[in-house]
Design an enzyme around this catalytic site. Sequence first.
Site, PDB file in Angstrom:
ATOM      1  N   GLY A 161       0.768  -1.239   0.000  1.00 45.60           N
ATOM      2  CA  GLY A 161       0.000   0.000   0.000  1.00 45.60           C
ATOM      3  C   GLY A 161       0.795   1.283   0.000  1.00 45.60           C
ATOM      4  O   GLY A 161       0.217   2.354   0.163  1.00 45.60           O
ATOM      5  N   GLU A 204       4.453  -6.450   1.676  1.00 47.65           N
ATOM      6  CA  GLU A 204       3.842  -6.954   0.430  1.00 47.65           C
ATOM      7  C   GLU A 204       3.564  -5.825  -0.565  1.00 47.65           C
ATOM      8  O   GLU A 204       2.423  -5.576  -0.926  1.00 47.65           O
ATOM      9  CB  GLU A 204       2.524  -7.654   0.747  1.00 47.65           C
ATOM     10  CG  GLU A 204       2.650  -8.860   1.634  1.00 47.65           C
ATOM     11  CD  GLU A 204       1.299  -9.355   2.120  1.00 47.65           C
ATOM     12  OE1 GLU A 204       0.281  -8.668   1.907  1.00 47.65           O
ATOM     13  OE2 GLU A 204       1.262 -10.424   2.710  1.00 47.65           O
ATOM     14  N   PRO A 205       4.601  -5.135  -1.000  1.00 46.98           N
ATOM     15  CA  PRO A 205       4.357  -4.028  -1.938  1.00 46.98           C
ATOM     16  C   PRO A 205       4.000  -4.552  -3.324  1.00 46.98           C
ATOM     17  O   PRO A 205       4.610  -5.511  -3.809  1.00 46.98           O
ATOM     18  CB  PRO A 205       5.712  -3.320  -1.982  1.00 46.98           C
ATOM     19  CG  PRO A 205       6.703  -4.420  -1.720  1.00 46.98           C
ATOM     20  CD  PRO A 205       6.037  -5.358  -0.761  1.00 46.98           C
ATOM     21  N   GLY A 206       2.999  -3.941  -3.936  1.00 51.85           N
ATOM     22  CA  GLY A 206       2.667  -4.252  -5.327  1.00 51.85           C
ATOM     23  C   GLY A 206       2.984  -3.038  -6.175  1.00 51.85           C
ATOM     24  O   GLY A 206       3.983  -2.959  -6.892  1.00 51.85           O
ATOM     25  N   ARG A 222      -7.970   1.492 -14.457  1.00 49.64           N
ATOM     26  CA  ARG A 222      -7.801   2.302 -13.239  1.00 49.64           C
ATOM     27  C   ARG A 222      -8.471   3.681 -13.302  1.00 49.64           C
ATOM     28  O   ARG A 222      -9.091   4.103 -12.312  1.00 49.64           O
ATOM     29  CB  ARG A 222      -6.314   2.449 -12.881  1.00 49.64           C
ATOM     30  CG  ARG A 222      -5.627   1.088 -12.641  1.00 49.64           C
ATOM     31  CD  ARG A 222      -4.214   1.239 -12.094  1.00 49.64           C
ATOM     32  NE  ARG A 222      -4.242   1.666 -10.712  1.00 49.64           N
ATOM     33  CZ  ARG A 222      -3.992   2.884 -10.304  1.00 49.64           C
ATOM     34  NH1 ARG A 222      -3.657   3.822 -11.157  1.00 49.64           N
ATOM     35  NH2 ARG A 222      -4.064   3.177  -9.027  1.00 49.64           N
ATOM     36  N   TYR A 233     -11.038   3.583 -10.336  1.00 49.57           N
ATOM     37  CA  TYR A 233     -10.568   4.246  -9.112  1.00 49.57           C
ATOM     38  C   TYR A 233     -10.415   5.747  -9.291  1.00 49.57           C
ATOM     39  O   TYR A 233      -9.792   6.384  -8.442  1.00 49.57           O
ATOM     40  CB  TYR A 233      -9.190   3.705  -8.706  1.00 49.57           C
ATOM     41  CG  TYR A 233      -9.069   2.211  -8.584  1.00 49.57           C
ATOM     42  CD1 TYR A 233      -9.821   1.500  -7.646  1.00 49.57           C
ATOM     43  CD2 TYR A 233      -8.165   1.501  -9.371  1.00 49.57           C
ATOM     44  CE1 TYR A 233      -9.672   0.124  -7.513  1.00 49.57           C
ATOM     45  CE2 TYR A 233      -8.017   0.130  -9.248  1.00 49.57           C
ATOM     46  CZ  TYR A 233      -8.776  -0.549  -8.322  1.00 49.57           C
ATOM     47  OH  TYR A 233      -8.623  -1.902  -8.191  1.00 49.57           O
ATOM     48  N   CYS A 269     -17.160   0.834 -26.190  1.00 48.80           N
ATOM     49  CA  CYS A 269     -18.505   1.393 -26.212  1.00 48.80           C
ATOM     50  C   CYS A 269     -19.074   1.388 -24.805  1.00 48.80           C
ATOM     51  O   CYS A 269     -19.810   0.477 -24.409  1.00 48.80           O
ATOM     52  CB  CYS A 269     -19.366   0.647 -27.216  1.00 48.80           C
ATOM     53  SG  CYS A 269     -18.814   1.033 -28.881  1.00 48.80           S
ATOM     54  N   GLU A 270     -18.723   2.404 -24.086  1.00 48.48           N
ATOM     55  CA  GLU A 270     -18.951   2.538 -22.647  1.00 48.48           C
ATOM     56  C   GLU A 270     -18.221   3.834 -22.319  1.00 48.48           C
ATOM     57  O   GLU A 270     -17.221   4.124 -22.960  1.00 48.48           O
ATOM     58  CB  GLU A 270     -18.219   1.378 -21.957  1.00 48.48           C
ATOM     59  CG  GLU A 270     -18.502   1.188 -20.499  1.00 48.48           C
ATOM     60  CD  GLU A 270     -19.659   0.203 -20.283  1.00 48.48           C
ATOM     61  OE1 GLU A 270     -20.521   0.564 -19.478  1.00 48.48           O
ATOM     62  OE2 GLU A 270     -19.715  -0.857 -20.904  1.00 48.48           O
ATOM     63  N   TYR A 319      -1.501  -3.022 -11.861  1.00 50.12           N
ATOM     64  CA  TYR A 319      -2.944  -3.136 -12.102  1.00 50.12           C
ATOM     65  C   TYR A 319      -3.325  -2.613 -13.488  1.00 50.12           C
ATOM     66  O   TYR A 319      -4.362  -2.008 -13.678  1.00 50.12           O
ATOM     67  CB  TYR A 319      -3.736  -2.435 -10.974  1.00 50.12           C
ATOM     68  CG  TYR A 319      -3.272  -2.886  -9.612  1.00 50.12           C
ATOM     69  CD1 TYR A 319      -3.596  -4.158  -9.147  1.00 50.12           C
ATOM     70  CD2 TYR A 319      -2.461  -2.084  -8.808  1.00 50.12           C
ATOM     71  CE1 TYR A 319      -3.124  -4.606  -7.915  1.00 50.12           C
ATOM     72  CE2 TYR A 319      -1.992  -2.524  -7.581  1.00 50.12           C
ATOM     73  CZ  TYR A 319      -2.328  -3.783  -7.137  1.00 50.12           C
ATOM     74  OH  TYR A 319      -1.861  -4.228  -5.929  1.00 50.12           O
TER      75      TYR A 319
HETATM   76  C1  LIG Z   1      -3.184  -6.021  -3.302  1.00 52.87           C
HETATM   77  C2  LIG Z   1      -2.453  -6.471  -2.099  1.00 52.87           C
HETATM   78  C3  LIG Z   1      -1.185  -5.942  -1.786  1.00 52.87           C
HETATM   79  C4  LIG Z   1      -0.495  -4.873  -2.616  1.00 52.87           C
HETATM   80  O1  LIG Z   1      -1.075  -3.613  -2.535  1.00 52.87           O
HETATM   81  P1  LIG Z   1      -0.342  -2.360  -3.238  1.00 52.87           P
HETATM   82  O2  LIG Z   1      -1.253  -1.220  -2.988  1.00 52.87           O
HETATM   83  O3  LIG Z   1      -0.215  -2.675  -4.688  1.00 52.87           O
HETATM   84  O4  LIG Z   1       0.989  -2.200  -2.588  1.00 52.87           O
HETATM   85  C5  LIG Z   1      -0.529  -6.451  -0.689  1.00 52.87           C
HETATM   86  N1  LIG Z   1      -1.086  -7.407   0.093  1.00 52.87           N
HETATM   87  C6  LIG Z   1      -2.298  -7.934  -0.180  1.00 52.87           C
HETATM   88  C7  LIG Z   1      -2.841  -8.993   0.695  1.00 52.87           C
HETATM   89  C8  LIG Z   1      -3.019  -7.485  -1.264  1.00 52.87           C
HETATM   90  O5  LIG Z   1      -4.241  -7.988  -1.513  1.00 52.87           O
END
Ligand SMILES: *Cc1c(COP(=O)(O)O)cnc(C)c1O
Length: 410
Positions: free
Chosen positions: A227, A268-270, A307, A311, A337-338, A365
């Site tokens: 996050g 857990e960075p995404g 996105r 969002y 078409c939306e 994403y």
């Molecule tokens: C989606 C998710 C993340 C990553 O979130 P980011 O905002 O991309 O960093 C980490 N942990 C869990 C369990 C998630 O579902």
Amino acid sequence: MSLSQNPISIQGVSLESVANEFGTPVYVYDEEKITSQIKTLQAAFSKVPLKIKYATKALTNINILKLVKKAGGEVDAVSVEEVRICLEAGYEGKDVMYTPNGVSMDEIKQVVALGAMINLDNIPVLEQFGQEYGNSVPVCIRINPHIMAGGNAKISVGHIASKFGISIHQLDEILEVVNKYDLQIAGLHLHTGSDILDAEVFLKGANVLFEAAMQFKDLKFLDFGGGFKVGYKEGDVVTDIMNVGDKVSDAFLEFCKKYGRDLELWLEPGKFVVSESGYLIVQANVVKKTPQITFIGVNSGLNHLIRPMMYDAYHSIYNLSNPEGELKKYNVVGYICETDTIASDREIAEVKMGDFLVIKNAGAYGISMASNYNSRLRPAEVLVWEGKAKLIRKREEFQDLLHNQVILDI
Ligand SMILES: *Cc1c(COP(=O)(O)O)cnc(C)c1O
């Protein structure tokens, strides 16, 4: 690269040449950025035993998973399919954290067999897990600390009405199940949502976990989820990762003293790992003037990058073909078409039909949420690696749309 700069090239490879070579729309990723984001996190949390579990759902291409591994990262998966892709990428089961929501015990059993760490977020399945495995398989518990975080209601998952995690108010019920089956609780986890800005929010969540953790004797790690907020436009406030790392690490080390054992700190960075590495290059099909607005209709849309619509996400857009052109105001829209707005009222260097535009922050994403809506094909993916542009996913072809359709004799 500063946010104001037109991203003309990555590692000396011009984005225009990528568009010419591979066609558009195309997703392009910068290996160096992914690696440097991981190194930044490692530096920020250097005081503690850190494990970075990259949230694979952000961008699941197997080559990206391999890059994360090379940089010293591990992975977080939210489905058995993601777990299996991680194994294909060369991870061992033990490197994988499995954090599903609302899945069946059947799927959980498959993932236990693959050797991943299971992270459970509801009491009935914790109970089933106890009946099935007793204390023979370690397990992690996802706690909902009820901390508000995140910039958007759809990505804030820690609030009281959220479906994620087991409420911290149900700690007694958790302990009842843990004691009943003598469960081996290896870790506690929280993930409160995307776009967390500062150390204070992180620490609030951490303190909830620290307090709960005192009730569990055999912990090996605490997982603080992902996050971290990244910049989308000039002037955006982004997470001060060094400050967060410093403060959270100090609090964590303090807690470990109290707990009486050195634990690992997991993240857990995404988005933080891949968002800024990614670019979606599209082509302007039409420039359409109406009495009020000039629309640019591009050969992409919410089927490739959802996105902005889902969002209200902001993505910077630049004209690759006419970078020095006079700035004009446009609405950039997709061909779906939306209602399919990618950007409104946006200044972009003058666009002519056929120009290539680049949409930034498309690594996280983007393709992972892409679909075939309107029977459109999903784009190719290209990785710029060691100064060269490499194809890492072929563009879909028409036959792919029919591939799984069972055609009756009608
Ligand atoms: C989606 C998710 C993340 C990553 O979130 P980011 O905002 O991309 O960093 C980490 N942990 C869990 C369990 C998630 O579902």
